[in-house]
Design an enzyme around this catalytic site. Structure first.
Site, PDB file in Angstrom:
ATOM      1  N   SER B 150      38.520  82.942  47.092  1.00 13.08           N
ATOM      2  CA  SER B 150      37.438  81.950  47.096  1.00 13.08           C
ATOM      3  C   SER B 150      36.520  82.181  45.887  1.00 13.08           C
ATOM      4  O   SER B 150      36.988  82.095  44.750  1.00 13.08           O
ATOM      5  CB  SER B 150      36.699  81.997  48.433  1.00 13.08           C
ATOM      6  N   ASP B 227      42.676  74.559  54.865  1.00 11.69           N
ATOM      7  CA  ASP B 227      41.422  75.194  54.450  1.00 11.69           C
ATOM      8  C   ASP B 227      40.309  74.141  54.446  1.00 11.69           C
ATOM      9  O   ASP B 227      40.408  73.117  53.760  1.00 11.69           O
ATOM     10  CB  ASP B 227      41.649  75.767  53.043  1.00 11.69           C
ATOM     11  N   HIS B 260      40.957  79.224  55.541  1.00 18.54           N
ATOM     12  CA  HIS B 260      40.309  79.969  54.451  1.00 18.54           C
ATOM     13  C   HIS B 260      40.099  81.447  54.785  1.00 18.54           C
ATOM     14  O   HIS B 260      39.524  82.187  53.985  1.00 18.54           O
ATOM     15  CB  HIS B 260      38.949  79.298  54.179  1.00 18.54           C
TER      16      HIS B 260
END
Lengths: 282, 282
Positions: B150, B227, B260
């Site tokens: 991320s 995600d 995620h």
């Protein structure tokens, strides 16, 4: 008895399967109980390993820290992780002490007020969870294994010895094998079970083994040799002696340099999963 | 420049090696900085993978949740996990917002007051940590790879493109590939870097690739198709297009059903470790 309704807290894809966390209303605890399930991606019913955690831990601890899902997915083995006690019980004395009460249910059904009817973790594991696993998760509850860590190792050993029809494979990490003889048990047992030590023997793995409660299969125990709790609280040599006297097959491995943490557990969890799978899905 | 002194916070045996957590006085951040190192049990110098974590994470997150130590031990690869920012900076505006400030250093050296001289995570990663790894951990800093998740995927991509001599292998999980074009970057970049967007281009992987900063080797990116941040914040198709235009080898894999979380990361971390080891210890 009706199967309790299931509340889904979260479900995430992991190694092709699903790691979920759930809640239901526990009769044994008179309130909500949480648990985790990793369900591998397999058609049909799968066997499951129940893993009981130690003091201060929750249904998330093993699921997050042990790195077990990879091999469980490969073996087609579900992983079930109950919380270590009911929470927010409102019982005076049940919070504020990491060795007793919430987070420290000791995997037994309390018989003493105010814990009786509220701290019923043995019934959660041997009665309520199997109903839920059968009804909601496609788990073959005729193929359950049990393991655990520290207080949860105590739970795995005692519940397997107390319920030989329920669990077909057994292992533990750094278990409390003789709670009657060590401070953790001597603190918790009077409060949960009263002062009559004959009641304690039914929840002490070493005493159970001495009293004729064997397990039909080999028991695997891993122990870190640098575990800070080894000499005072764990004392695996006591269980080893009881197993030897009873001709109970036990593989007790001591690992130099390892401590009591999940850094230790993750290092050897694969051996445990394969130990259970040899029996549960040969 | 002198190598900073190292404070050991903890060291635990894990998969035959040692998982440790450490602290040192960072010049780039004007205060203490924490990081983790997993050092496999090998004689001689070992290569290392630096893993940069995402918003809200710490030096512990990847170490605890990714399940990476097993394969790292097998491959003889160290794992290095810096915290995502300095902590307890006392800077007004640096706490209370999970998308900016403490826990959200965006892997750059801030140029704007009051963050300049305090939020210097690029210097931590490319200058300070290599000195420490070389001096204290027996790591061969000529063989460093970098990855991240991320915001940390953004960090891995931009630092590898900005410092091609420093990092020899590169991958990411669900990276922010075009911070200039998405809300997370548009919030953080003005505060750290000012309002001149030409300065932003140097910290945007898609812009760097378009501006001629290629990477000498294949880039591996894994992305969960479910995600929740995919469409608004991550947008891997923008980086894919920039790589295609620049003839940069990129393997971008989309995984149905994954989100995620670290449940996703742990499912694919082994592929990343082997991707790095192919270059770092062939």
């Amino acid at each position: 008895m009706a199967v309790p309704a299931l509340e889904v807290l979260s479900e995430k894809r992991c190694f092709g399967g699903v790691q979920g966390f759930y809640r239901y209303e526990s009769s044994a605890c008179g309130g909500p109980m949480r648990f985790g399930v990793f369900r591998p991606e397999r058609s049909g019913r799968v066997p499951a390993l129940l893993f009981l955690a130690g003091l201060t831990c929750t249904e998330e601890t093993f699921a997050i820290k042990a790195g077990a899902q990879r091999v469980a997915a490969e073996l087609g083995l579900a992983l079930v992780t109950p919380d270590t006690s009911p929470r927010e019980t409102g019982i005076e004395g049940a919070t504020g002490d990491w060795e007793f009460g919430e987070g420290a249910g000791f995997w037994l059904d309390a018989t003493q007020a105010p814990y009786a009817g509220r701290f019923g973790m043995e019934s959660v594991v041997v009665r309520e969870l199997p109903m839920l696993l059968d009804a909601h998760f496609g788990i073959d509850v005729a193929r359950l294994g049990i393991s655990g860590h520290s207080m949860g190792g105590h739970g795995a050993l005692t519940l397997a010895l107390r319920h030989p029809q329920r669990f077909r494979s057994l292992s533990a990490f750094a278990p409390i094998v003789a709670p009657m003889q060590v401070p953790w048990g001597q603190k918790a047992f009077p409060r949960y079970l009263g002062n009559d030590e004959t009641a304690w023997r039914g929840h002490d793995a070493t005493a159970l083994m001495a009293d004729g409660h064997g397990f039909d299969g080999p028991i695997l125990i891993d122990q870190g040799a640098d575990d800070a709790f080894l000499a005072e609280q764990l004392r695996p040599e006591l269980f080893q002696a009881a197993c030897d006297a009873a001709n109970q097959p036990l593989l007790l491995r001591q690992h130099a340099g390892y401590d009591h943490s999940y850094w230790f557990i993750q290092s050897f969890i694969e051996d445990h999963l394969r130990h259970h799978a040899r029996v549960l899905s040969p």
